[in-house]
Design an enzyme around this catalytic site. Structure first.
Site, PDB file in Angstrom:
ATOM      1  N   LYS A 232     -11.183   4.259 -30.602  1.00 28.03           N
ATOM      2  CA  LYS A 232     -10.209   5.253 -31.027  1.00 28.03           C
ATOM      3  C   LYS A 232     -10.561   5.756 -32.406  1.00 28.03           C
ATOM      4  CE  LYS A 232      -5.959   4.416 -28.730  1.00 28.03           C
ATOM      5  NZ  LYS A 232      -5.551   3.079 -28.337  1.00 28.03           N
TER       6      LYS A 232
ATOM      7  N   GLU B  18      -7.048  -7.422 -19.778  1.00 26.62           N
ATOM      8  CA  GLU B  18      -6.369  -8.037 -20.933  1.00 26.62           C
ATOM      9  C   GLU B  18      -4.856  -7.832 -20.866  1.00 26.62           C
ATOM     10  OE1 GLU B  18      -5.750  -6.126 -24.596  1.00 26.62           O
ATOM     11  OE2 GLU B  18      -7.311  -4.617 -24.261  1.00 26.62           O
TER      12      GLU B  18
HETATM   13  N1  PSU Z   1      -7.246  -0.481 -29.149  1.00 32.06           N
HETATM   14  C1  PSU Z   1      -6.586   0.296 -28.266  1.00 32.06           C
HETATM   15  N2  PSU Z   1      -5.630  -0.259 -27.477  1.00 32.06           N
HETATM   16  C2  PSU Z   1      -5.304  -1.576 -27.552  1.00 32.06           C
HETATM   17  C3  PSU Z   1      -6.024  -2.383 -28.469  1.00 32.06           C
HETATM   18  C4  PSU Z   1      -6.980  -1.806 -29.236  1.00 32.06           C
HETATM   19  O1  PSU Z   1      -6.888   1.463 -28.176  1.00 32.06           O
HETATM   20  O2  PSU Z   1      -4.405  -2.037 -26.822  1.00 32.06           O
HETATM   21  C5  PSU Z   1      -5.744  -3.863 -28.526  1.00 32.06           C
HETATM   22  C6  PSU Z   1      -6.811  -4.640 -27.771  1.00 32.06           C
HETATM   23  O3  PSU Z   1      -6.227  -5.802 -27.206  1.00 32.06           O
HETATM   24  C7  PSU Z   1      -7.779  -5.059 -28.859  1.00 32.06           C
HETATM   25  C8  PSU Z   1      -6.829  -5.293 -30.012  1.00 32.06           C
HETATM   26  O4  PSU Z   1      -8.548  -6.186 -28.568  1.00 32.06           O
HETATM   27  O5  PSU Z   1      -5.836  -4.274 -29.893  1.00 32.06           O
HETATM   28  C9  PSU Z   1      -7.527  -5.219 -31.339  1.00 32.06           C
HETATM   29  O6  PSU Z   1      -6.646  -5.612 -32.331  1.00 32.06           O
HETATM   30  P1  PSU Z   1      -7.190  -5.820 -33.835  1.00 32.06           P
HETATM   31  O7  PSU Z   1      -7.600  -4.422 -34.275  1.00 32.06           O
HETATM   32  O8  PSU Z   1      -6.010  -6.345 -34.564  1.00 32.06           O
HETATM   33  O9  PSU Z   1      -8.339  -6.778 -33.745  1.00 32.06           O
END
Ligand code: PSU
Ligand code: MN
Length: 307
Positions: free
Chosen positions: A157, A23
């Site tokens: 996390k 990604e």
């Molecule tokens: N969690 C992490 N590192 C990240 C992300 C999430 O520990 O870089 C990024 C990933 O691309 C994930 C996105 O798909 O954040 C999720 O964002 P949201 O919670 O806004 O859906």
């Protein structure tokens, strides 16, 4: 729709060789420059060393790129105001000629479109703490329920509500499989304190489970939780107070919606004076290597579709 594949990825797919999707939100919104660029290059190398072809995915000027050149990677890593694309906004960005980094959800969509079955990342989005009032639940979870890609992460996390994230994944029918141990890992820590719903100890069996889902006619992918190497982990009792601090800072500053995850990652980086970033890099590399192994197992397994 404009989609372009790097020659390296096209050759690998044409010859039925292993490919691992990567990604780009982790590059633009997950890590600071220049470590983001160094990590992106390093992770691509790790995939190659482990016998597969890396395909970093992003939308550049309206075109969906499956595999980036080093110049494209370097430009993206330094670009400001890059959109963070998920299922809801990917098509609009492309139609308008925009540039955006793909989250887990958007990368899965692109990978499926390109014929890539395995994807390595760091952490996925999930149910945020306080979601019972904010309803902030990442679209990554719905994507895992509908798009047939095996996603290798290091667990969720602890900035998220991990028990509720597991509940939603179970409801959506997403297998959460920890690699090689019974406890679910929590990103920087090997043990979240929660048992993993499922455990598999070999890449071959993860690949077999991927094929079996398709043979059963089940939609969606698999979430593989790969524990961070012991030498790189930050134990739970050390990281937990820092996460609490970051969460209360986010609340005090009124951070909401898409900004929440990048804000928390940046706060934690600062509060650990960079230690969270070293761990983050180590776990992404570890996930890339496991994903490369799974991809190599998958190309050897015939596809049997449901009748
Ligand atoms: N969690 C992490 N590192 C990240 C992300 C999430 O520990 O870089 C990024 C990933 O691309 C994930 C996105 O798909 O954040 C999720 O964002 P949201 O919670 O806004 O859906
Ligand atoms: Mn969200």
């Amino acid at each position: 729709m404009q989609m372009t594949m790097s020659p390296e990825v096209r050759d690998a797919l044409d010859q039925n060789r292993a490919v691992v999707a990567l990604e780009s939100t982790i590059i633009t919104h997950g890590m600071p420059y220049p470590q983001n660029l160094e990590t992106a290059r390093q992770v691509e190398d790790d995939v190659r060393q482990a016998g597969a072809t890396p395909a970093t995915i992003a939308v550049l000027n309206g075109t969906l790129h499956i595999g980036l050149t080093d110049d494209e990677l370097a430009t993206l890593a330094q670009a400001k105001d890059v959109a963070k694309l998920s299922r809801a906004d990917m098509a609009v960005c492309m139609a308008m000629g925009g540039t955006g980094a793909t989250t887990v959800a958007a990368t899965m969509i692109a990978a499926r479109q390109a014929g890539i079955e395995v994807f390595a990342t760091g952490g996925i989005g999930g149910v945020h703490r306080g979601a019972e009032t904010t309803m902030d639940i990442s679209a990554d979870l719905q994507e895992l329920a509908q798009t047939p890609v095996t996603v290798v992460c290091a667990g969720a996390k602890a900035i998220l509500d991990i028990p509720r994230t597991l509940e939603v994944l179970e409801t959506l029918g997403v297998p959460v499989i920890t690699f090689g141990q019974p406890a679910l890992p929590a990103f920087w820590s090997r043990d979240s304190g929660l048992p993993s719903p499922l455990q598999i100890d070999t890449a071959g069996q993860i690949a077999a489970a991927h094929r079996t889902r398709a043979a059963l006619g089940l939609s969606g992918g698999q979430l593989i939780a790969n524990p961070i190497p012991e030498s790189d982990e930050i134990p739970k009792d050390e990281i937990d107070p820092i996460i609490e601090q970051a969460l209360s800072d986010a609340e005090a500053q009124g951070i909401t919606a898409k900004e929440v995850t990048p804000f928390l990652l940046d706060r934690i980086f600062r509060l650990t004076t960079g230690r969270s970033l070293s761990s983050n890099i180590a776990l992404v590399r570890n996930n890339a290597r496991l994903a490369a192994e799974i991809a190599q197992e998958l190309v050897q397994l015939p596809v049997k579709t449901a009748k």
